[in-house]
Design a protein around this motif. Structure first.
Motif, PDB file in Angstrom:
ATOM      1  N   LEU A   1       0.905  -1.201   0.043  1.00 40.82           N
ATOM      2  CA  LEU A   1       0.060  -0.050   0.069  1.00 40.82           C
ATOM      3  C   LEU A   1       0.976   1.168   0.004  1.00 40.82           C
ATOM      4  O   LEU A   1       0.740   2.149  -0.655  1.00 40.82           O
ATOM      5  CB  LEU A   1      -0.837  -0.080   1.232  1.00 40.82           C
ATOM      6  N   ARG A   2       1.772   1.078   0.974  1.00 37.02           N
ATOM      7  CA  ARG A   2       2.801   2.501   0.827  1.00 37.02           C
ATOM      8  C   ARG A   2       3.565   2.767  -0.529  1.00 37.02           C
ATOM      9  O   ARG A   2       3.647   3.804  -0.885  1.00 37.02           O
ATOM     10  CB  ARG A   2       3.742   2.322   2.250  1.00 37.02           C
ATOM     11  N   GLY A   3       3.954   1.546  -0.727  1.00 35.52           N
ATOM     12  CA  GLY A   3       4.832   1.522  -2.047  1.00 35.52           C
ATOM     13  C   GLY A   3       3.969   2.051  -3.177  1.00 35.52           C
ATOM     14  O   GLY A   3       4.246   3.105  -4.019  1.00 35.52           O
ATOM     15  N   LEU A   4       2.559   1.742  -3.498  1.00 32.22           N
ATOM     16  CA  LEU A   4       1.543   2.175  -4.682  1.00 32.22           C
ATOM     17  C   LEU A   4       1.306   3.722  -4.268  1.00 32.22           C
ATOM     18  O   LEU A   4       1.125   4.535  -5.195  1.00 32.22           O
ATOM     19  CB  LEU A   4       0.391   1.404  -4.462  1.00 32.22           C
ATOM     20  N   ALA A   5       1.221   4.098  -3.000  1.00 29.49           N
ATOM     21  CA  ALA A   5       0.922   5.484  -2.694  1.00 29.49           C
ATOM     22  C   ALA A   5       2.073   6.282  -3.075  1.00 29.49           C
ATOM     23  O   ALA A   5       1.710   7.431  -3.535  1.00 29.49           O
ATOM     24  CB  ALA A   5       0.773   5.512  -1.086  1.00 29.49           C
TER      25      ALA A   5
ATOM     26  N   THR B   1      -1.178   8.869   1.636  1.00 31.27           N
ATOM     27  CA  THR B   1      -1.296   7.724   2.842  1.00 31.27           C
ATOM     28  C   THR B   1      -0.703   8.398   3.944  1.00 31.27           C
ATOM     29  O   THR B   1       0.139   9.201   4.238  1.00 31.27           O
ATOM     30  CB  THR B   1      -0.404   6.678   2.309  1.00 31.27           C
ATOM     31  N   ILE B   2      -1.777   8.131   4.988  1.00 31.00           N
ATOM     32  CA  ILE B   2      -1.575   8.640   6.354  1.00 31.00           C
ATOM     33  C   ILE B   2      -0.871   7.351   7.003  1.00 31.00           C
ATOM     34  O   ILE B   2      -1.543   6.266   7.568  1.00 31.00           O
ATOM     35  CB  ILE B   2      -2.622   8.923   7.018  1.00 31.00           C
ATOM     36  N   THR B   3       0.358   7.268   7.427  1.00 31.90           N
ATOM     37  CA  THR B   3       1.027   6.211   8.123  1.00 31.90           C
ATOM     38  C   THR B   3       0.872   6.369   9.490  1.00 31.90           C
ATOM     39  O   THR B   3       1.768   7.308  10.015  1.00 31.90           O
ATOM     40  CB  THR B   3       2.542   6.017   7.564  1.00 31.90           C
ATOM     41  N   VAL B   4       0.345   5.629  10.411  1.00 30.81           N
ATOM     42  CA  VAL B   4       0.126   5.471  11.729  1.00 30.81           C
ATOM     43  C   VAL B   4       1.136   4.875  12.155  1.00 30.81           C
ATOM     44  O   VAL B   4       1.044   3.544  12.186  1.00 30.81           O
ATOM     45  CB  VAL B   4      -1.263   4.911  12.105  1.00 30.81           C
TER      46      VAL B   4
END
Length: 224
Positions: free
Chosen positions: A161-165, A181-184
């Motif tokens: 998900l992070r890579g795609l974002a 992306t909001i990374t918690v």
């Protein structure tokens, strides 16, 4: 007409906090989860507090064709989306040597697959309006996957998900869409720096950020 915020993955913690925060900000809200009926009381409670239209819908993020149909139904009933938030994942407790590959692939579908499906579903309406916000919920698992021995399937999904974002953000920004992306970077829990309401405020801040402050990733570390 009020802006419409579509939130995929409204459970009892962050998803509920996001629905409340965006309704408080003046948005109508469509809440999606597998058990849409479960959302009925929550929708009534939020609508009663905020005066906004709030509805619950059934959608399964592991069925991408079904998810697209559900999103189309939401927008046919409530209008084009101004905000789309993907905030859904599952905990599959199995170390890599014992992990069923099909379960891992299902988590990838639920994560980046459903996130991209949702983004693409709302994009035409946002482009027609000349504005829109797409936010995906990331996790510290994507920052430190080597520490996720007990849940590699979820770590894989969050890394993807992070890579795609990060790869996709420039294209969304170029189309006039506020995407991040909001990374918690912590464990979501009430009465801590990572309380759901505090994280929901960070999502709202990302939504209302001016274009010069758009970024691909915002890391919430509990100090915002």
């Amino acid at each position: 007409m009020a802006d419409l915020a579509i939130i995929l993955g409204v459970g009892p913690n962050l998803g509920t906090a996001l629905a409340r925060r965006f309704a408080q900000g003046g948005c109508d809200v469509a809440m999606l989860a597998r058990d849409g009926a479960r959302l009925r009381d929550l929708a009534e409670e939020i609508a009663g507090r905020t005066g906004r239209r709030v509805e619950g819908f059934s959608a399964d993020g592991t069925d991408l064709d079904g998810l697209k149909r559900a999103l189309d139904d939401v927008m046919a009933e409530m209008g084009p989306a101004s905000v789309f938030i993907h905030s859904v994942s599952r905990w599959i407790a199995a170390e890599a040597p014992d992990l069923d590959p099909q379960k891992m692939m299902s988590e990838l579908t639920l994560g980046p697959g459903a996130a991209l499906t949702g983004a693409q579903a709302v994009l035409p309406g946002m482009e027609a309006a000349g504005r829109g916000t797409i936010l995906w919920t990331g996790s510290r698992m994507a920052l430190e996957p080597e520490k996720q021995k007990a849940a590699p399937a979820l770590a894989v999904a969050k890394v993807a998900l992070r890579g795609l974002a990060l790869a996709g953000a420039p294209s969304f920004h170029a189309r006039g869409i506020n995407f991040a992306t909001i990374t918690v970077n912590g464990t979501i829990k009430e009465d801590t720096p990572f309380a759901p309401d505090r994280i929901a405020d960070a999502f709202w801040d990302a939504h209302v950020a001016p274009r010069e402050d758009w970024v691909a990733e915002r890391v919430f570390d509990g100090s915002d």
